[in-house]
Design an enzyme around this catalytic site. Structure first.
Site, short mmCIF file in Angstrom:
data_model
loop_
_atom_site.label_atom_id
_atom_site.label_comp_id
_atom_site.label_asym_id
_atom_site.label_seq_id
_atom_site.Cartn_x
_atom_site.Cartn_y
_atom_site.Cartn_z
N ASP A 100 -3.62 69.27 14.81
CA ASP A 100 -3.23 69.77 13.49
C ASP A 100 -1.83 70.36 13.64
O ASP A 100 -1.17 70.18 14.70
CB ASP A 100 -4.27 70.77 12.94
CG ASP A 100 -4.24 72.12 13.67
OD1 ASP A 100 -3.53 72.27 14.68
OD2 ASP A 100 -4.94 73.04 13.20
N HIS A 101 -1.38 71.08 12.62
CA HIS A 101 -0.03 71.65 12.65
C HIS A 101 0.12 72.71 13.76
O HIS A 101 1.19 72.85 14.32
CB HIS A 101 0.32 72.26 11.28
CG HIS A 101 -0.76 73.12 10.72
ND1 HIS A 101 -1.93 72.58 10.22
CD2 HIS A 101 -0.89 74.47 10.60
CE1 HIS A 101 -2.71 73.58 9.81
NE2 HIS A 101 -2.12 74.72 10.03
N CYS A 120 -5.23 72.12 18.61
CA CYS A 120 -4.95 72.94 17.43
C CYS A 120 -4.35 74.24 17.93
O CYS A 120 -3.93 74.31 19.09
CB CYS A 120 -6.20 73.15 16.56
SG CYS A 120 -7.56 74.04 17.35
N THR A 178 -5.55 77.25 18.69
CA THR A 178 -6.29 77.83 19.82
C THR A 178 -7.08 76.80 20.61
O THR A 178 -7.55 77.10 21.71
CB THR A 178 -7.31 78.86 19.31
OG1 THR A 178 -8.19 78.19 18.39
CG2 THR A 178 -6.63 80.03 18.60
N HIS A 213 -18.66 67.52 36.33
CA HIS A 213 -20.01 68.01 36.03
C HIS A 213 -20.51 67.63 34.64
O HIS A 213 -21.69 67.32 34.47
CB HIS A 213 -20.07 69.53 36.16
CG HIS A 213 -19.91 70.02 37.57
ND1 HIS A 213 -20.21 71.31 37.94
CD2 HIS A 213 -19.48 69.40 38.69
CE1 HIS A 213 -19.97 71.47 39.24
NE2 HIS A 213 -19.51 70.32 39.71
N ARG A 229 -1.00 77.14 20.67
CA ARG A 229 -0.36 78.45 20.54
C ARG A 229 -0.75 79.40 21.66
O ARG A 229 -0.33 80.57 21.67
CB ARG A 229 -0.74 79.07 19.19
CG ARG A 229 -0.18 78.31 17.99
CD ARG A 229 -0.73 78.86 16.68
NE ARG A 229 -0.20 78.12 15.54
CZ ARG A 229 -0.76 78.08 14.34
NH1 ARG A 229 -1.88 78.74 14.11
NH2 ARG A 229 -0.20 77.37 13.37
N HIS A 232 -28.26 65.42 39.41
CA HIS A 232 -28.52 66.66 38.65
C HIS A 232 -27.54 66.84 37.50
O HIS A 232 -27.91 67.35 36.45
CB HIS A 232 -28.57 67.89 39.57
CG HIS A 232 -27.32 68.14 40.36
ND1 HIS A 232 -26.93 67.35 41.41
CD2 HIS A 232 -26.38 69.10 40.24
CE1 HIS A 232 -25.80 67.83 41.92
NE2 HIS A 232 -25.45 68.88 41.22
N ARG A 285 -28.59 66.65 33.39
CA ARG A 285 -28.22 67.71 32.44
C ARG A 285 -27.48 67.12 31.24
O ARG A 285 -27.64 67.59 30.10
CB ARG A 285 -27.35 68.77 33.15
CG ARG A 285 -28.18 69.57 34.14
CD ARG A 285 -27.35 70.30 35.16
NE ARG A 285 -28.21 70.85 36.22
CZ ARG A 285 -27.76 71.25 37.40
NH1 ARG A 285 -26.48 71.17 37.71
NH2 ARG A 285 -28.61 71.73 38.29
C1 RB5 Z 1 -4.37 76.65 11.95
O1 RB5 Z 1 -3.60 77.68 11.45
C2 RB5 Z 1 -5.34 77.15 12.98
O2 RB5 Z 1 -6.37 77.83 12.36
C3 RB5 Z 1 -5.87 76.00 13.81
O3 RB5 Z 1 -4.81 75.34 14.41
C4 RB5 Z 1 -6.83 76.34 14.93
O4 RB5 Z 1 -6.29 77.31 15.78
C5 RB5 Z 1 -8.20 76.61 14.55
O5 RB5 Z 1 -9.09 76.81 15.41
#
Ligand code: RB5
Length: 145
Positions: free
Chosen positions: A7-8, A64, A66, A97, A108, A132, A136
């Site tokens: 995404d952005h 994305c 995070t 695994h 970010r 194993h 799983r």
């Molecule tokens: C977008 O602003 C942000 O929410 C997205 O990139 C991501 O981090 C969501 O989990």
């Protein structure tokens, strides 16, 4: 062949990972988003994951802000085992695994040099094939029903 999407919040890191992989001769398709777009990450997670499950791509990378939203969405798709990694050890172990077929990264939260190492480690590592671990993974597949 692998696929990458963002995404952005992940676009800038995706551009650096794409350059890195193409410089190394890795075949990679960019499934979006484009530069300057503001998009909803579940749409891109679904697009990439459906293509991985269909066999169009061996593995995928989702980015994305995070990596969390992409990983939550990706793991809703039957057949996907997506791993959010912020270190190389996890990237190696999730192949050995968990046989993870999608790697998620935070655009970010990670520096680009660490992110490139995580990607290289993930792509180089292989599923161990140990009984194993296979057992799983079969148990995880049963949770999809
Ligand atoms: C977008 O602003 C942000 O929410 C997205 O990139 C991501 O981090 C969501 O989990």
């Amino acid at each position: 062949m692998i696929a990458i999407a963002s995404d952005h919040g992940g676009w800038a890191l995706k551009a650096q990972i794409l350059d890195h992989l193409r410089d190394k001769g890795v075949e990679v398709d960019d499934l979006g988003c484009g530069q300057g777009d503001t998009v909803d990450y579940p749409e891109y997670a679904e697009k990439l994951c459906r293509a991985v499950v269909a066999g169009t791509y061996e593995r995928g990378i989702l980015i994305c802000g995070t990596g969390i939203g992409m990983s939550i969405a990706a793991n809703k798709i039957p057949g996907i085992r997506a791993a959010l990694c912020a270190d190389c050890y996890s990237a190696e172990m999730t192949r050995q695994h968990n046989d993870a077929n999608v790697l998620c990264l935070g655009g970010r939260t990670l520096g680009s040099e660490l992110a490139k190492k995580i990607v290289d480690t993930y792509l180089a590592a292989k599923f161990s094939g140990a009984e194993h671990h296979a057992r799983r993974i079969e148990m995880i597949k049963k949770l999809e029903r």
